[in-house]
Each structure stands twice: as structure tokens, then as C-alpha cells.
Design an enzyme around this catalytic site. Structure first.
Site, PDB file in Angstrom:
ATOM      1  CE1 TYR A 187      -9.392   2.412   7.145  1.00 54.70           C
ATOM      2  CE2 TYR A 187      -8.322   3.470   9.016  1.00 54.70           C
ATOM      3  CZ  TYR A 187      -8.331   3.125   7.676  1.00 54.70           C
ATOM      4  OH  TYR A 187      -7.282   3.494   6.881  1.00 54.70           O
ATOM      5  CE  LYS A 188      -7.963  -0.342   5.079  1.00 55.74           C
ATOM      6  NZ  LYS A 188      -6.548  -0.304   4.724  1.00 55.74           N
TER       7      LYS A 188
ATOM      8  CG  PHE B 287      -1.981   0.954   1.277  1.00 62.53           C
ATOM      9  CD1 PHE B 287      -3.131   0.736   0.548  1.00 62.53           C
ATOM     10  CD2 PHE B 287      -1.884   2.094   2.048  1.00 62.53           C
ATOM     11  CE1 PHE B 287      -4.174   1.654   0.589  1.00 62.53           C
ATOM     12  CE2 PHE B 287      -2.923   3.015   2.088  1.00 62.53           C
ATOM     13  CZ  PHE B 287      -4.072   2.794   1.356  1.00 62.53           C
TER      14      PHE B 287
ATOM     15  NE  ARG C  70     -10.346  -2.281  -2.815  1.00 61.66           N
ATOM     16  CZ  ARG C  70      -9.772  -1.785  -1.730  1.00 61.66           C
ATOM     17  NH1 ARG C  70      -8.624  -2.272  -1.289  1.00 61.66           N
ATOM     18  NH2 ARG C  70     -10.348  -0.821  -1.052  1.00 61.66           N
TER      19      ARG C  70
ATOM     20  CG  ASP D 203       0.102  -2.594   6.623  1.00 56.35           C
ATOM     21  OD1 ASP D 203      -0.997  -2.995   7.048  1.00 56.35           O
ATOM     22  OD2 ASP D 203       0.292  -1.448   6.181  1.00 56.35           O
TER      23      ASP D 203
HETATM   24  C1  LIG Z   1      -5.852   0.934   4.636  1.00 49.74           C
HETATM   25  C2  LIG Z   1      -4.376   0.756   4.731  1.00 49.74           C
HETATM   26  C3  LIG Z   1      -3.591   1.662   5.428  1.00 49.74           C
HETATM   27  C4  LIG Z   1      -4.236   2.886   5.989  1.00 49.74           C
HETATM   28  O1  LIG Z   1      -3.402   3.705   6.685  1.00 49.74           O
HETATM   29  P1  LIG Z   1      -3.976   4.882   7.579  1.00 49.74           P
HETATM   30  O2  LIG Z   1      -2.779   5.578   8.026  1.00 49.74           O
HETATM   31  O3  LIG Z   1      -4.757   4.254   8.696  1.00 49.74           O
HETATM   32  O4  LIG Z   1      -4.861   5.733   6.724  1.00 49.74           O
HETATM   33  C5  LIG Z   1      -2.233   1.401   5.561  1.00 49.74           C
HETATM   34  N1  LIG Z   1      -1.680   0.286   5.019  1.00 49.74           N
HETATM   35  C6  LIG Z   1      -2.431  -0.600   4.330  1.00 49.74           C
HETATM   36  C7  LIG Z   1      -1.804  -1.819   3.763  1.00 49.74           C
HETATM   37  C8  LIG Z   1      -3.786  -0.388   4.161  1.00 49.74           C
HETATM   38  O5  LIG Z   1      -4.515  -1.243   3.461  1.00 49.74           O
END
Ligand SMILES: *Cc1c(COP(=O)(O)O)cnc(C)c1O
Length: 401
Positions: free
Chosen positions: A213-214, A117, A360, A188
Site C-alpha cells: 500500500y505504500k 520500524f 515527512r 524489510d
Molecule cells: C509501513 C511499514 C510496516 C507496516 O506493517 P503492516 O503490518 O503492513 O501494518 C512494516 N514495516 C515497515 C518498515 C514499514 O514502514
């Protein structure tokens, strides 16, 4: 009804989903639980409004980062006291990456992959710029990660499940190779925590981070979590030093001394309402195992792929077909993917779009059943066959996709 059906029929009742919507985007923002609403109402009506500042002592606010951290620890194979909840994932990546680099001072390479990400890569770039000490971010393809782990690498930092395609890394083999080569590991878990069984402690993972939040349904912007391997915790010198990680915040010492324990990875005052919502949402996991969720997710994903393939030959599957290589989402490539997602949302099927052409769908057994999956596939079939996406109103791109 099978036992699994009965179990997940009960968890579905815990969610407050809008009528007429099939929600296939819980991998991006989990839906609201009734428990979160009740908890936030209680926080407002009985805690914050009535107790005011006393809430820190009397309403559990001061310890909430740890209370929630321990609940999450149980869901990711981590011992109590090794997970805290604070800040967001990006900030937590900053913290663990800085800590991991300091543990391997002779090495200058941060290894990551092109399926990561982007925020993780941005954080690495920022940490490297701040250190200004010859560090380098090496980004290889996901398939090359294993072989690229050698004695030059300080830290391997990867996301277990690719946010676009759902491709799943083998955490066991990568972590083990890293350990043998003296490389620190950062996983992660944003797209895997709450979706599959993870054994951080058994696999000897050094650090992990992930979202609230996911798949944990904490609500928009809910605090993220951060894990540190037990034996490292008290040896880490936090780089983001703040009073909430101090050994005695209310002594108001001028000198920073880190707290003993995972609390040292905190920085400042947490978002109590965000934590409270997440705390309540996590109770849905009582009586459900990650193995059950994973088994059900595979079943539903396979049903979804079959039903969509039957109806929509023009959607090219972007996710691995082999369940052992896939997280809990199913993605497709389509040149007008954005418009397809908008047309689907218009028909009550909520998925999302990722650049450049990925459509997705998150498969979340806690609140999706076979009937939802089949209905969604029928609607996708209708939108594709009748080209319902092919109109201007579905092509106007909004800020959040
Ligand atoms: C959603 C996501 C994030 C989100 O990061 P925030 O700092 O909480 O906005 C980070 N890494 C991955 C792999 C994600 O899917």
C-alpha cells in the site's frame, strides 16, 4: 520535454489525485490509480456479484497471490516464483523471522537497529517470547549494524530505508558480511520497494518483506509481499501453517504437508479485493524502470530540499543530503511538527508527522513533477514564515498521524 519528463507525465495520468492537492505522502499510503478503480468496479459488477463462488476458478482469484507476487518479483530483482502476496507486513515478518531462526539453530541473537520500524521489533519480541529458548533481540544504532554482524548472530533483520529520516542502509555490504558470517538476512523493503532498484537475487538476500500500500499503491490495507531465496523455499517448514499453504488445499487432508514453492508461505484465504486493486495498480510500472524512478526521485528531492532551505531556515533537515544515503523521502525536524503538517494539509500539501518531531515528505515520481515540488515548497514557506501552524485547531492530535 526530456524523455523522463514525458514518461512521468504519462504515469501521472494513471492516478486519480484530488484537485488542488499536492500529495507528498505516497510513502505512507499510495494514491489510487484509475486502473484500481476500474478493476474493483469490475470485480463487483462482473465477478463477485455475477459469478459468485465460481469467481475462484473463473476470475483468477485462486492464483491472484501468485500473479501479484510475480509482478512484484520483477520490481525487486527476484525470480518468478519467489514472491507471494498475502497478509500484512507484520505477519510476514513473523513468518520469515521464524523460518530464518530455524535455519540457524545454534545461534540465539536477532540483530536489528534503532532505526527499524517498531512493528518489526514487536514481532521479534513476540517470536522470542513464543520460542522461550534463550533468544535475544539485539538493537544497535544503524551505524553499528555492519560491525555487529558476527558469528553469534542468527538473523539480521533491518529496514532498508528508515521510515523517519529516509536514511538508506547499504544492502550489498550488509548482506555480504552476513553471508560470510553465516547470518541469515531479512530485509524489510516497505520504504524502498517501488522507490529504487533492488537486486534481491543478485545480492543473495535470504528473505524480504514489504508493503503493497505504500510505493506500490495497492490501497489501504492492501496485501503485503514476502520473498524467500529460491534455494531455501522448499526447505522451510512454515510456522504459520494453514490450508492455503498446504500442498493440496482441496484434498482436505488432516495432516499438514507444505506446498512445494513459495505458496507454502501463505496461511489462509487472501483478501481478493485487496489483491485485485494491487494487481491493477502494479500495471503503472509497465514501461518504467526502477532506475528511471530513482533518478527522477533524486532530482525532485534535491529540488525540494533547495526550495525549502531557501524559504524555511527554521526547518532542520533530518534526511541525509547525499542522495546515495537517502531513500525517497525528505524529512525535517521541527518542535511543532504536528501542527505544521496539519496547517500544510489545510493548504493542500499532504505530508505526515512522526514522533517526536519529524515532518515527512514522500517524493514519488510516478505522480509528482517539478511544478508540484515548487508549489509545495512555496506553500511550506508561507506556512512557516507566517506561522500559520500556530493555532489550536492544528495542534489537536488525531488517532492517525
Ligand atoms: C509501513 C511499514 C510496516 C507496516 O506493517 P503492516 O503490518 O503492513 O501494518 C512494516 N514495516 C515497515 C518498515 C514499514 O514502514
Amino acid at each position: 520535454m526530456t524523455d523522463l519528463n514525458r514518461l512521468f507525465a504519462a504515469t501521472k495520468q494513471a492516478f486519480d489525485l484530488p484537485k488542488g492537492v499536492i500529495y507528498l505522502d505516497g510513502n505512507s499510503l499510495g494514491p489510487m490509480t484509475h486502473a484500481s478503480r476500474a478493476r474493483l468496479v469490475d470485480e463487483m459488477d462482473n465477478q463477485w456479484s455475477q459469478k459468485l463462488i465460481r469467481g475462484w476458478n473463473e476470475s483468477g482469484w485462486y492464483h491472484l497471490s501468485q500473479t501479484v507476487g510475480d509482478k512484484i518479483a520483477a520490481l525487486i530483482g527476484a525470480p518468478k516464483g519467489t514472491v507471494t502476496t498475502a497478509d500484512n507486513t507484520s505477519i510476514n515478518v513473523h513468518k520469515v523471522l521464524s523460518a530464518a531462526l530455524a535455519m540457524n539453530p545454534g545461534r540465539k541473537v536477532i540483530l536489528s537497529d534503532s532505526g527499524n520500524f517498531p512493528t518489526d521489533l514487536y514481532v521479534a519480541q513476540g517470536v522470542i517470547a513464543g520460542l522461550d529458548d534463550g533468544y535475544e533481540l539485539k538493537v544497535v544504532t544503524p551505524e553499528q549494524v555492519f560491525d555487529a554482524i558476527d558469528e553469534s548472530v542468527a538473523v539480521v533483520m533491518i529496514t532498508q530505508v528508515d521510515y523517519c529520516t529516509g536514511r538508506l542502509h547499504d544492502m550489498a555490504s550488509i548482506t555480504e558480511r552476513a553471508r560470510v558470517k553465516g547470518v541469515k538476512t531479512i530485509w524489510d523493503l516497505c520504504h524502498s520497494a517501488g522507490a529504487m532498484a533492488i537486486q534481491l537475487d543478485d545480492l543473495k538476500v535470504d528473505f524480504a518483506v514489504g508493503c503493497g500500500y505504500k510505493y506500490f499503491n495497492g490501497g489501504p490495507g492492501a496485501p503485503a509481499f514476502l520473498y524467500v531465496r529460491e534455494q531455501h523455499i522448499n526447505n522451510i517448514q512454515p510456522v504459520l501453517t494453514g490450508w492455503m499453504g498446504h500442498e493440496s488445499p482441496f484434498s482436505f487432508d488432516r495432516q499438514y504437508t507444505p506446498m512445494q514453492g513459495i505458496g507454502r508461505m501463505r496461511v489462509g484465504t487472501p483478501s481478493v479485493l485487496g489483491l485485485a486493486s494491487l494487481d491493477a495498480a502494479l500495471d503503472v510500472w509497465q514501461g518504467v524502470t526502477m532506475q528511471q524512478v530513482r533518478a527522477r526521485s533524486i532530482e525532485l528531492s534535491e529540488l525540494f530540499m533547495d526550495e525549502v532551505a531557501k524559504r524555511c531556515p527554521e526547518l532542520e533537515l533530518a534526511s541525509p543530503t547525499d542522495a546515495s544515503q537517502r531513500g525517497s523521502q525528505v524529512s525535517y525536524r521541527f518542535h511543532e511538527g504536528y501542527a505544521v503538517v496539519q496547517a500544510l494539509i489545510d493548504q493542500g500539501v499532504v505530508g505526515d508527522f512522526r514522533m517526536p518531531n519529524i515532518v515527512r515528505f514522500g517524493i514519488t515520481p510516478l505522480y509528482l513533477d517539478e511544478a508540484d515540488i515548487i508549489k509545495a515548497a512555496e506553500i511550506i514557506g508561507d506556512v512557516m514564515t507566517n506561522k500559520r501552524w500556530d493555532c489550536d485547531k492544528f495542534k489537536a492530535v488525531q488517532a492517525v498521524t
